[in-house]
Design a protein around this motif. Structure first.
Motif, PDB file in Angstrom:
ATOM      1  N   LEU A   1      53.472  31.156  45.378  1.00 40.53           N
ATOM      2  CA  LEU A   1      52.485  32.143  45.795  1.00 40.53           C
ATOM      3  C   LEU A   1      52.841  32.742  47.141  1.00 40.53           C
ATOM      4  CD1 LEU A   1      49.212  30.412  44.647  1.00 40.53           C
ATOM      5  CD2 LEU A   1      50.012  32.660  43.950  1.00 40.53           C
TER       6      LEU A   1
ATOM      7  N   CYS B   1      50.382  31.504  38.373  1.00 43.04           N
ATOM      8  CA  CYS B   1      50.223  32.013  39.735  1.00 43.04           C
ATOM      9  C   CYS B   1      50.179  33.534  39.769  1.00 43.04           C
ATOM     10  CB  CYS B   1      51.369  31.533  40.624  1.00 43.04           C
ATOM     11  SG  CYS B   1      51.294  29.779  40.943  1.00 43.04           S
TER      12      CYS B   1
ATOM     13  N   GLY C   1      45.695  30.390  42.246  1.00 42.41           N
ATOM     14  CA  GLY C   1      46.279  31.708  42.515  1.00 42.41           C
ATOM     15  C   GLY C   1      45.213  32.737  42.846  1.00 42.41           C
TER      16      GLY C   1
END
Lengths: 318, 500
Positions: free
Chosen positions: B369, B27, B70
């Motif tokens: 995230l 991420c 991501g």
């Protein structure tokens, strides 16, 4: 005086060194160009071979991906590289087909020194819901009734040539539907939009096992260990339709013969190992050790064959 | 209760310390390449693939997946702050996102993107976990005729991407369509507009055009007018969306998530298409269509939700069938093969820890995230205060790395530079580049599927209207045209009447 003698001896030793330099190969890292993006079969086989070669040689074998224009960008790079054995190319059967359809920025027959074959894998003829047949006989019966539509992974690729030689040998009528790559082609066969696809084993096996597609036959001389119940072209009397997807190593033309022979010998050590047999068997493939001469002959013969087929079937960029 | 068992398997795998770390690493890396314009998930995953040899297979896939979604997350940041899309999927976020930043609402725009992305990501993961198999069957109903009609809807919607003149916007779409033709024609093998360069055989890459037209031209354009940026960095009023903002963005997020989740399932459609569709839809349903192009929060929330939902559902065909919908997904399959996992319909049963572990880790990744991104908003906004002379050379460098990494070719760099000049011209002529990008994406798909559909029907054009899904899509396209033309017809009539 004594000094002179030592100097002479040293000089002689120096010469001797030069003379054995060829068999000393490799004395530095070797680049293996994969003319496709990472993740495809050429890349996976290439990285496998590179890893094993570097263990034998004690020198790193660096894989360099040079994708673009089919495999033309990477191949052209190797064609122009210094012929010293330090730049090698892995390519597949499509290498012998490209020249029949496109004007390439290199000469596949004269710019390369074939080194050796690694392995080969048959194509497998698969059908989906659009053509609900279960066996070779049913397939042939249906194929003779109506013109079928076959998917390709692009004009002039191994799937199209594979289907064209079958069409010719069995006297069928089929029309190509072109896709950009094998995946969308597979998807449309599974979805029932296209009749059939002459697929690579890697792509078709999971679908056959899951029952989304039906395997009809394999394109090789012998049955594949991955699909022992599927008949071969030879069994069905279609010897002329045998096609194999193979991978092999190439060097730039003019690479010294000692080096080519050495790479071939070391490559064959790898190809003949049980580990390689297992590695290739996962996707229905088999090791295919060759001498330099045998491989060169195969490349030459196939290049000529595909040119002829392309002309007959009118596969060309126009 | 089978679902709970699956969930348990997934949690067990995804919550192991190692896999949490891999998800976090993925991420973080994804956000980073998302923020950096030019450098995309395809190139990053391709470069990292060989390094994952040594990792356990589940960990490797969790990390690579994290990079993928991501990046869809991080792409909006640069789009909003610096007016250049960090990722191809955030091309439309630029339109309204940057206008919001100019009005001092950069924080609100970033928050809308992050919240929308998180919600959409959750929707996507949930669909993947619950309905993967039936959705795959639905995706199969899309043959060439259906794809053609879907692209036709997109093309009609493309006109609404521009807020200026309709004629210019159509011109840009057509130019985009032409750019899309470059390369070897799939149906005939003929090379078109390649001018003898084998580098052009496979067409121009999206990243090359996007970096040139957006990033390079934006930098050149900004160098001309040194002063204006100060003006809007100083007036950042609030970092968070107001209540009114939240009220406006909520339905946009819902709509964006559904559109994105749907487009993501279709192999070959891609994330950028999802955000294009979402933007067009927002503009069509909005009661304030005039605000679009001048900082409408729906124009950020909708597309950003869409591309993140699509980033999750794109895993459906890849995981359930082993058929990748995009080049990046093909790489994910390559990673499975390298790790001795045979991708295909059996993955779910033969490697349940991998399948469910990956899905659960995606949800955890989405959570990471949003936690990673919300507090960072304050820091990102500070980016606006970095002087040009530091920021722009850095952006230029990353753009070049990104473009080069697509196919390791310097030819692409020169092409991107060419598109930079072109983009600057467009800027001067007030031609908006977003419709061009959509034309560029849609053109080849439209043509390929049109011709494929006709080959399959033996040249019978009725195939587009006799297949129900295709017919419905075409009717939507016609309705879109009628609805866009009607108001302007009325206006003209009004003008005619007053003149009388």
């Amino acid at each position: 005086m004594r000094l002179l003698r030592i100097a002479a001896a040293l000089a002689f030793a120096g010469f001797a060194n030069l003379a054995v330099a060829a068999t000393d190969y490799p004395t530095k890292s070797v680049t293996l160009v994969v003319p496709f993006a990472p993740g495809g079969s050429n890349d996976i086989v290439g990285r496998y071979v590179a890893d094993r070669l570097s263990k034998i040689w004690g020198q790193p074998v660096v894989v360099e991906n040079m994708p673009g224009a089919g495999s033309a960008i990477g191949s052209a790079h190797v064609a122009k590289a210094k012929p010293d054995g330090y730049t090698l190319l892995i390519n597949s059967v499509t290498f012998t087909m490209n020249a029949a359809v496109q004007n390439l920025p290199f000469d596949p027959a004269n710019d390369f020194q074939p080194v050796g074959m690694i392995g080969k894998v048959p194509l497998v003829l698969v059908v989906g819901p659009a053509l609900p047949v279960k066996s070779y006989d049913e397939f042939m019966a249906e194929a003779k009734k109506r013109p079928l539509k076959y998917a390709t992974s692009g004009l002039g690729g191994v799937n199209q040539f594979g289907t064209e030689v079958l069409k010719k040998a069995a006297g069928l009528k089929m029309e190509p539907v072109h896709y950009k790559g094998g995946s969308p082609a597979m998807a449309d066969v599974i979805g029932g939009h296209v009749d059939l696809f002459f697929s690579s084993m890697t792509q078709a096996l999971p679908q056959i096992r899951a029952g989304l597609m039906t395997g009809i036959m394999v394109s090789s001389e012998e049955r594949s260990p991955a699909t022992p119940d599927l008949p071969t072209m030879v069994e069905k009397g279609l010897k002329d339709a045998v096609v194999n997807q193979w991978w092999g190593l190439f060097a730039p033309a003019g690479t010294p013969d000692e080096i080519v022979q050495k790479i071939n010998a070391d490559l064959n050590t790898i190809v003949n190992s049980d580990e390689t047999k297992e590695f290739l068997a996962k996707d229905g493939g088999t090791p295919a050790p060759t001498s330099v001469e045998q491989f060169a002959e195969t490349v030459k013969k196939e290049t000529a064959k595909w040119k002829e087929i392309a002309q007959e079937a009118n596969i060309k960029a126009e | 209760m089978e679902f709970l068992d699956h969930l348990a398997i997934g949690l067990e795998t995804a919550l192991s310390l190692h896999n949490l770390l891999y998800a976090f690493a993925g991420c973080l890396l994804g956000t980073l390449i998302g923020v950096l314009p030019g450098l995309g998930p395809l190139a990053t995953i391709a470069m990292l693939l060989p390094f994952t040899y040594g990792l356990p297979p589940v960990g490797a896939l969790i990390m690579l997946a994290g990079i993928y979604y991501g990046a869809a997350y991080g792409g909006s940041t640069t789009a909003i702050l610096v007016n250049l899309p960090g990722e191809t999927s955030s091309v439309v976020t630029v339109i309204d996102g940057h206008q919001m930043a100019r009005k001092g609402k950069a924080g609100a725009a970033l928050a809308a993107a992050a919240i929308g992305s998180f919600f959409a990501g959750c929707v996507g993961v949930l669909m993947l976990a619950l309905f993967a198999a039936p959705l795959t069957r639905f995706a199969f109903k899309f043959g060439p005729a259906e794809y053609f009609s879907l692209m036709a809807v997109g093309l009609v919607g493309a006109v609404s991407l521009a807020s200026g003149s309709v004629v210019k916007s159509i011109g840009m779409i057509v130019f985009g369509l032409l750019l899309g033709l470059v390369g070897i024609d799939v149906a005939s093998g003929v090379t078109r507009f390649t001018f003898g360069f084998p580098e052009l055989w496979e067409g121009i890459d999206f990243i090359v055009v996007a970096v040139g037209i957006f990033a390079f031209s934006e930098i050149v354009g900004s160098l001309e007018q040194r002063e204006h940026r100060k003006a809007y960095t100083s007036e950042i009023t609030t970092l968070w969306p107001t209540r009114e903002d939240i009220r406006r963005m909520t339905p946009a997020i819902l709509r964006g998530s559904s559109i994105g989740a749907f487009v993501g399932i279709l192999p070959g459609a891609g994330l950028s298409l999802a955000s294009f569709f979402a933007y067009s839809l927002e503009r069509k349903v909005s009661r304030r269509p005039d605000e679009f192009g001048h900082g409408a929060i729906e124009g950020v929330a909708g597309p950003e939700s869409a591309n993140n939902a699509a980033a999750q559902t794109a895993f459906i065909p890849t995981l359930t069938l082993g058929i990748p919908g995009s080049a990046t997904m093909a790489l994910m399959l390559g990673a499975m093969i390298i790790h001795n996992i045979q991708p295909g319909p059996q993955v779910m049963t033969s490697n349940p820890d991998l399948f469910w572990g990956l899905i659960v880790s995606m949800w955890i990744g989405n959570l990471m995230l949003v936690i990673l991104n919300l507090p960072l908003i304050g820091i990102w906004v500070q980016l606006l205060k970095v002087p040009y002379r530091v920021l722009y050379p850095a952006i230029l460098m990353f753009c070049c790395i990104g473009v080069y990494s697509v196919s390791y070719s310097t030819f692409d760099l020169f092409m991107a530079a060419g598109f930079g000049v072109l983009g600057y011209l467009f800027h001067k002529l007030a031609c908006e580049p977003a419709p061009l990008m959509l034309g560029f994406v849609l053109g080849p798909m439209l043509e390929e599927n049109f011709r494929r559909a006709l080959v399959l029907s033996d040249g019978d054009f009725s195939v587009f209207v006799t297949r129900p899904i295709s017919l419905v899509l075409l009717l939507i396209a016609v309705a879109l045209v009628v609805f866009s033309v009607l108001p302007s017809l009325k206006k003209q009539r009004a003008v005619v009447f007053t003149e009388e």
